[in-house]
Enzyme design. Structure first.
Site, PDB file in Angstrom:
ATOM      1  N   SER A  50     -51.854  46.996 -67.214  1.00 10.41           N
ATOM      2  CA  SER A  50     -52.244  48.300 -67.767  1.00 10.41           C
ATOM      3  C   SER A  50     -51.477  48.699 -69.022  1.00 10.41           C
ATOM      4  O   SER A  50     -51.799  49.734 -69.631  1.00 10.41           O
ATOM      5  CB  SER A  50     -52.085  49.389 -66.701  1.00 10.41           C
ATOM      6  OG  SER A  50     -53.078  49.262 -65.728  1.00 10.41           O
ATOM      7  N   LYS A  53     -53.499  49.603 -72.024  1.00  6.16           N
ATOM      8  CA  LYS A  53     -54.076  50.925 -72.282  1.00  6.16           C
ATOM      9  C   LYS A  53     -53.357  51.692 -73.387  1.00  6.16           C
ATOM     10  O   LYS A  53     -53.892  52.685 -73.897  1.00  6.16           O
ATOM     11  CB  LYS A  53     -54.096  51.725 -70.972  1.00  6.16           C
ATOM     12  CG  LYS A  53     -55.055  51.115 -69.954  1.00  6.16           C
ATOM     13  CD  LYS A  53     -54.821  51.576 -68.529  1.00  6.16           C
ATOM     14  CE  LYS A  53     -55.752  50.829 -67.585  1.00  6.16           C
ATOM     15  NZ  LYS A  53     -55.377  50.948 -66.179  1.00  6.16           N
ATOM     16  N   SER A 113     -53.806  55.970 -65.476  1.00  8.58           N
ATOM     17  CA  SER A 113     -54.125  54.565 -65.737  1.00  8.58           C
ATOM     18  C   SER A 113     -55.541  54.218 -65.283  1.00  8.58           C
ATOM     19  O   SER A 113     -55.772  53.194 -64.641  1.00  8.58           O
ATOM     20  CB  SER A 113     -53.107  53.655 -65.034  1.00  8.58           C
ATOM     21  OG  SER A 113     -53.086  52.375 -65.605  1.00  8.58           O
TER      22      SER A 113
END
Length: 374
Positions: A50, A53, A113
């Protein structure tokens, strides 16, 4: 071109011992000075999960700044997207055919997230995930992220087709903060967010434990292990850290907190110039103007081990003359800082204003002045 030296900064001193950092990948940077305080395989490519991101939000911030995306725009969760991403990993619980504002999508991506939010954002902005990841890779190239490639907007497992390095993640995160301070402050640093009537906590282990922590992003998949890009600011001094490849979240939490605290305690910051300070001029070729001002993009400082002293000498370096067009805020030069017994530091300097490409008269002017030795 020499820059005026500020008052003397406080000769080598013993550095306080570092805490244990067991992560296979690690990096700690004093942002104001650019000094690397700790480094371990910072250019090694790894799977980011993640942490991907961060770039997803950066692309959105860039589009917003360019007027190509609005925070109140709404994007639809398509049925095929809902079928693929509903309930997969971290989510903001977007319903089938639901419409969500760009502001809420960014909040979901950054704070909880949200994998589903990333895909809705990607499809809304670019029409498809591949179209959006092409934009992500284009921004990575602009930032000079040489050990990075994106195949997904959310970092979900893709058999290793997405990779980054700690050095690149630090570069990206510093650009996120310095290029878009207002958007960063609006969307980053939140401890929790509520979507679909469900409140979720941010998993950033720095929040509530490290004074001044305001970002950036955690990452985890079985493929990647536990990673973190973390940052904190105290009295105008910002530290940026990246750790990756932990097997246990408790180790990531405890060691990342200790690393930042060590950075603030074991190193001292000696201010050089404030954000926006005009440090010199650079010659410009083929532009409407023959020169451009060089300014500090953020507070610039010298980082030394606590108790160390030294008088800095400063010099401005650039490959000149610069060629127009030049955009305001574009890095075009460096401020080289030298202190006896310490490694040289190269701090960024940016253009103080836009310089448009000149026409025929500008080229004639440059040619005439070159012949005249001016």
């Amino acid at each position: 071109m020499e820059a005026p030296a500020p008052a003397p900064a406080p000769a080598p001193a013993a550095l306080a011992p570092m805490p244990e950092i067991s992560a296979p990948i690690g990096l700690l940077i004093d942002v104001n000075s650019g000094r690397v305080l700790f480094e371990r395989q910072s250019h090694r490519r790894f799977v980011p999960a993640s942490l991907t991101k961060i770039m997803t939000s950066y692309v959105a911030f860039e589009l917003i700044a360019q007027g190509k995306l609005r925070l109140d725009q709404r994007f639809t969760m398509k049925p095929e997207t809902f079928a693929k991403w509903h309930g997969v990993g971290s989510t903001m619980f977007l319903g089938n055919m639901s419409q969500t504002s760009v502001a809420d999508l960014i909040e979901g991506i950054v704070t909880v997230s949200a994998n589903d939010g990333c895909v809705v954002m990607a499809e809304g902005v670019a029409g498809s995930v591949p179209g959006f990841t092409a934009m992500m890779n284009a921004e990575a190239r602009k930032l000079g992220m040489r050990d990075t490639h994106y195949n997904t907007p959310n970092g979900w497992m893709d058999e290793g087709q997405t990779w980054v390095s700690a050095a690149d993640l630090a570069k990206l995160s510093m650009a996120l903060i310095t290029r878009h301070p207002a958007l960063y402050q609006r969307f980053y640093g939140h401890h929790q967010a509520t979507f679909g009537g469900i409140t979720q906590n941010n998993h950033n282990p720095l929040y509530g434990h490290v004074d001044g922590a305001d970002g950036v992003k955690t990452g985890f998949t079985n493929e990647a292990g536990y990673g973190l890009v973390g940052t904190a600011i105290r009295n105008g001094r910002r530290l940026m850290m990246v750790v990756g490849g932990y097997d246990r979240p408790v180790d990531r939490a405890e060691q990342s907190r200790a690393l930042l605290e060590w950075g603030f305690a074991a190193w001292t910051s000696h201010p050089l110039f404030p954000k926006g300070a005009h440090l010199g001029e650079a010659r410009v070729q083929e532009g409407e103007a023959r020169s451009v001002g060089l300014v500090a993009p953020h507070d610039l400082a010298l980082a030394l081990p606590a108790g160390a002293t030294g008088r800095p000498t400063l010099a401005i370096r650039y490959k000149g003359p610069l060629r127009a067009p030049i955009a305001k805020g574009q890095q075009v030069a460096t401020l080289v800082v030298k202190v006896a017994g310490q490694p040289d530091e190269a701090l960024p300097l940016v253009a103080a204003q836009d310089v448009a490409k000149g026409g025929v008269l500008a080229r004639l002017r440059d040619g005439f002045l070159a012949l005249a030795g001016r």
